[in-house]
Motif scaffolding. Structure first.
Motif, mmCIF file in Angstrom:
data_model
loop_
_atom_site.group_PDB
_atom_site.id
_atom_site.type_symbol
_atom_site.label_atom_id
_atom_site.label_comp_id
_atom_site.label_asym_id
_atom_site.label_seq_id
_atom_site.Cartn_x
_atom_site.Cartn_y
_atom_site.Cartn_z
ATOM 1 N N GLY A 286 -20.003 17.035 -67.286
ATOM 2 C CA GLY A 286 -20.442 17.525 -68.584
ATOM 3 C C GLY A 286 -20.382 16.441 -69.639
ATOM 4 N N GLU A 287 -20.858 16.779 -70.814
ATOM 5 C CA GLU A 287 -20.954 15.818 -71.919
ATOM 6 C C GLU A 287 -20.368 16.452 -73.177
ATOM 7 O OE1 GLU A 287 -22.085 12.004 -72.484
ATOM 8 O OE2 GLU A 287 -23.654 12.955 -71.303
ATOM 9 N N ALA A 288 -19.509 15.705 -73.870
ATOM 10 C CA ALA A 288 -18.965 16.139 -75.159
ATOM 11 C C ALA A 288 -19.308 15.079 -76.188
ATOM 12 C CB ALA A 288 -17.454 16.328 -75.076
ATOM 13 N N TYR A 289 -19.990 15.475 -77.248
ATOM 14 C CA TYR A 289 -20.402 14.531 -78.284
ATOM 15 C C TYR A 289 -19.778 14.959 -79.609
ATOM 16 C CZ TYR A 289 -23.262 12.597 -82.029
ATOM 17 O OH TYR A 289 -23.670 11.990 -83.187
ATOM 18 N N GLY A 290 -19.156 14.008 -80.281
ATOM 19 C CA GLY A 290 -18.581 14.304 -81.585
ATOM 20 C C GLY A 290 -18.296 13.025 -82.338
ATOM 21 N N THR A 291 -17.699 13.157 -83.507
ATOM 22 C CA THR A 291 -17.298 12.014 -84.313
ATOM 23 C C THR A 291 -15.879 12.252 -84.813
ATOM 24 O OG1 THR A 291 -18.009 12.877 -86.469
ATOM 25 C CG2 THR A 291 -19.695 11.793 -85.109
ATOM 26 N N THR A 292 -15.216 11.201 -85.236
ATOM 27 C CA THR A 292 -13.878 11.352 -85.795
ATOM 28 C C THR A 292 -13.926 12.230 -87.037
ATOM 29 O OG1 THR A 292 -13.370 9.127 -85.008
ATOM 30 C CG2 THR A 292 -11.855 10.076 -86.607
ATOM 31 N N VAL A 297 -19.164 18.088 -81.921
ATOM 32 C CA VAL A 297 -20.448 18.469 -82.514
ATOM 33 C C VAL A 297 -21.293 19.242 -81.508
ATOM 34 C CG1 VAL A 297 -22.633 17.601 -83.466
ATOM 35 C CG2 VAL A 297 -20.460 16.544 -84.131
ATOM 36 N N ALA A 298 -21.457 18.682 -80.321
ATOM 37 C CA ALA A 298 -22.261 19.328 -79.283
ATOM 38 C C ALA A 298 -21.575 19.116 -77.944
ATOM 39 C CB ALA A 298 -23.677 18.758 -79.259
ATOM 40 N N ILE A 299 -21.751 20.072 -77.026
ATOM 41 C CA ILE A 299 -21.065 19.974 -75.744
ATOM 42 C C ILE A 299 -21.817 20.748 -74.682
ATOM 43 C CG2 ILE A 299 -19.528 21.887 -76.338
ATOM 44 C CD1 ILE A 299 -17.326 20.428 -74.699
ATOM 45 N N ASP A 300 -21.823 20.202 -73.487
ATOM 46 C CA ASP A 300 -22.422 20.828 -72.309
ATOM 47 C C ASP A 300 -21.440 20.621 -71.167
ATOM 48 O OD1 ASP A 300 -24.045 21.748 -70.222
ATOM 49 O OD2 ASP A 300 -25.138 19.853 -70.080
ATOM 50 N N VAL A 301 -20.540 21.576 -70.966
ATOM 51 C CA VAL A 301 -19.439 21.398 -70.019
ATOM 52 C C VAL A 301 -19.946 21.173 -68.602
ATOM 53 C CG1 VAL A 301 -17.431 22.516 -68.966
ATOM 54 C CG2 VAL A 301 -17.799 22.664 -71.442
ATOM 55 N N GLY A 302 -21.010 21.845 -68.233
ATOM 56 C CA GLY A 302 -21.505 21.736 -66.864
ATOM 57 C C GLY A 302 -22.410 20.556 -66.599
ATOM 58 N N GLY A 303 -22.854 19.883 -67.639
ATOM 59 C CA GLY A 303 -23.750 18.741 -67.461
ATOM 60 C C GLY A 303 -25.127 19.124 -66.970
ATOM 61 N N ALA A 354 -31.318 10.572 -83.195
ATOM 62 C CA ALA A 354 -31.265 11.779 -82.376
ATOM 63 C C ALA A 354 -32.512 12.624 -82.535
ATOM 64 C CB ALA A 354 -30.019 12.608 -82.745
ATOM 65 N N ALA A 355 -32.654 13.590 -81.637
ATOM 66 C CA ALA A 355 -33.719 14.579 -81.695
ATOM 67 C C ALA A 355 -33.179 15.866 -81.094
ATOM 68 C CB ALA A 355 -34.953 14.102 -80.918
ATOM 69 N N LEU A 356 -33.829 16.981 -81.402
ATOM 70 C CA LEU A 356 -33.499 18.272 -80.793
ATOM 71 C C LEU A 356 -34.590 18.619 -79.794
ATOM 72 C CD1 LEU A 356 -32.323 20.330 -83.915
ATOM 73 C CD2 LEU A 356 -30.925 19.068 -82.275
ATOM 74 N N ASP A 357 -34.191 19.006 -78.573
ATOM 75 C CA ASP A 357 -35.207 19.371 -77.594
ATOM 76 C C ASP A 357 -35.655 20.813 -77.815
ATOM 77 O OD1 ASP A 357 -33.373 21.103 -76.400
ATOM 78 O OD2 ASP A 357 -32.923 19.756 -74.726
ATOM 79 N N ALA A 358 -36.548 21.288 -76.964
ATOM 80 C CA ALA A 358 -37.140 22.625 -77.155
ATOM 81 C C ALA A 358 -36.095 23.720 -77.126
ATOM 82 C CB ALA A 358 -38.200 22.860 -76.085
ATOM 83 N N GLY A 359 -34.978 23.485 -76.424
ATOM 84 C CA GLY A 359 -33.920 24.489 -76.341
ATOM 85 C C GLY A 359 -32.846 24.331 -77.391
ATOM 86 N N GLY A 360 -33.029 23.404 -78.316
ATOM 87 C CA GLY A 360 -32.057 23.196 -79.388
ATOM 88 C C GLY A 360 -30.916 22.268 -79.025
ATOM 89 N N ALA A 361 -30.983 21.631 -77.850
ATOM 90 C CA ALA A 361 -29.931 20.692 -77.458
ATOM 91 C C ALA A 361 -30.171 19.347 -78.128
ATOM 92 C CB ALA A 361 -29.884 20.540 -75.946
ATOM 93 N N VAL A 362 -29.101 18.595 -78.328
ATOM 94 C CA VAL A 362 -29.141 17.330 -79.047
ATOM 95 C C VAL A 362 -29.357 16.177 -78.066
ATOM 96 C CG1 VAL A 362 -27.892 15.772 -80.592
ATOM 97 C CG2 VAL A 362 -27.545 18.257 -80.762
ATOM 98 N N VAL A 363 -30.384 15.388 -78.317
ATOM 99 C CA VAL A 363 -30.633 14.179 -77.540
ATOM 100 C C VAL A 363 -30.269 12.989 -78.422
ATOM 101 C CG1 VAL A 363 -32.332 12.802 -76.294
ATOM 102 C CG2 VAL A 363 -32.491 15.311 -76.267
#
Length: 465
Positions: A286-292, A297-303, A354-363
């Motif tokens: 999975g992926e966890a994205y954030g800042t200090t 901010v955004a997370i996808d535990v299953g990848g 960054a960009a938002l994909d069609a499903g609202g996920a952060v790229v």
């Protein structure tokens, strides 16, 4: 968690609420054969808080904390929070000049550090001697922030970032609301740094609130990580891409039948590394994205949403403006006027393209400024350039980072040219090891653009050599 108002009392209440949420007998921290239950850690926190109170530490006191990741680090942090202190969390890898510069800005009243020779330690240690020193010229907290962290700024000046009890409680709740996160009974092998947000909040604080057992590997070698995972029947693994790459490349690795969660944070996971790990161990990364400044901010535990970093975490509002990602915050997280224009009109400008994909996920498509991520740790190239320019023989310096960090240096006219090793030694004495460039190249003059700006393209700099 309940709404929080008083910065000292309510952070102490937050800590106590997390302890009270589960049976005291549940294991919480484990390293090799040593395990602390929740109740045992709470007893240690109570005793340590009494010691700190004897030094005069109380509500609004400012305390620098500089210890390696350990049981001791968390014990001290929770004890200081129980007293209502504002804790400034220093990465133990910082060198004395870096710590001194930060203390010159923040002026903590006390410094708590590991008493033993930290440089001589190799691998994880559960406990350290605690040394508490009163700092001359220290100042009490002027705000309600109770966690203070540091992040490189785009100008080379570190940003001082404050988190309130309210924001910490909200982030713990966010992690709890993310599908697939570890829950009561899970055993989390935590490889992420506990001096940084994902390891501290997503790893330690969420686990305390959720009843998760946290396990540490003795050393960051594939064989030690795998041995720990097998011995403790690890069900979850948090780390940075380097950890997953190390495990994916292990020779004849054992099966990890209990592992079902693997999450990478700190920098964007290369798809190839995630695929190799999944093929080896049968678990998607999975992926966890954030800042200090913002926390998660955004997370996808299953990848499953790669190449995105996932959808916004519960309660997080985001937008993409002018091709860069912004995160809504109620107030500026920056202290001592260190954030510049990065927070305006209720939005934190991450400066990540960054960009938002069609499903609202952060790229996420990379940095828009001089900040790069190396081994999960943020490094401001401008800061390193400034350190090189302080060398008496250096006229100018430019850093670039592609596969590795390279420094290009022009020497002052009439000066004895230093060797590349001399300049690397200069950096090692003044910067944390992870900030030191891999290579230093000396040029007669640094190339410039037609309008006089220094060239920062690696290919052009290499050709100039």
């Amino acid at each position: 968690m309940d709404d929080l108002d008083d910065p000292g009392r309510d952070l102490a209440a937050l800590v106590q609420k997390s302890f009270d949420a589960h049976d005291d007998r549940l294991p919480y921290l484990t390293h090799q054969q040593e395990t602390l239950s929740r109740g045992e850690l709470q007893d240690r926190v109570t005793k340590q808080a009494a010691v700190f109170a004897g030094y005069g530490i109380g509500p609004g006191s400012t305390v620098g904390l500089r210890t390696p990741p350990s049981f001791t680090q968390l014990e001290v942090l929770l004890a200081l929070w129980r007293l209502g202190a504002q804790v400034m969390l220093f990465d133990f890898r910082l060198k004395p000049p870096e710590v001194a510069a930060l203390c010159g800005t923040c002026r903590p009243q006390f410094m708590v550090s590991a008493g033993s020779n930290v440089r001589a330690t190799f691998g994880f240690r559960s406990e350290y001697e605690v040394v508490t020193e009163r700092q001359g010229g220290g100042q009490a907290a002027g705000t309600g922030h109770r966690l203070v962290q540091f992040s490189s700024g785009s100008t080379g000046r570190p940003k001082v970032i404050g988190r309130t009890a309210r924001s910490l409680a909200a982030e713990v709740d966010r992690f709890a609301g993310v599908p697939g996160m570890p829950v009561t009974g899970d055993r989390l092998l935590l490889l992420s740094s506990t001096a940084h947000s994902f390891g501290l909040i997503g790893g330690l604080l969420h686990s305390l609130a959720a009843g998760v057992s946290v396990v540490f590997a003795p050393r960051v070698f594939a064989r030690d990580i795998l041995r720990t995972a097998l011995e403790h029947r690890i069900t979850a693994l948090f780390g940075v891409p380097t950890h997953f790459e190390l495990l994916a490349a292990a020779t004849d690795p054992p099966a990890l039948p209990d592992l079902r969660i693997a999450v990478s944070g700190g920098e964007i996971m290369p798809p190839r590394v995630a695929a190799d790990f999944a093929q080896r161990y049968g678990v998607g990364v999975g992926e966890a994205y954030g800042t200090t400044e913002t926390g998660i901010v955004a997370i996808d535990v299953g990848g499953t949403l790669r190449p995105s970093v996932g959808r916004a975490a519960p309660g997080v509002s985001i937008r993409v403006r002018r091709g860069e990602l912004d995160v809504a915050l109620d107030e500026s997280p920056y202290l001592f006027d260190s954030g510049g224009a990065q927070y305006t009109d209720g939005w934190l400008h991450t400066r990540d393209r960054a960009a938002l994909d069609a499903g609202g996920a952060v790229v996420v498509r990379g940095r828009a400024d001089s900040l790069v991520v190396i081994g999960g740790l943020k490094v401001d190239l401008t800061e390193v350039e400034n350190v090189l320019r302080e060398h008496p023989a250096v006229e100018q310096a430019v850093l670039v980072h592609e596969e590795m960090t390279e420094a290009y240096v022009a020497v002052r006219a009439g000066s004895e040219p230093p060797s590349a090793e001399d300049l690397l030694r200069w950096c090692r004495e003044r910067l944390a090891d992870y900030k030191v460039p891999r290579v230093v190249r000396l040029l007669d003059a640094l190339p410039r653009t037609s309008n006089g700006k220094l060239v920062r393209q690696a290919a052009l700099l290499r050709s100039a050599g």
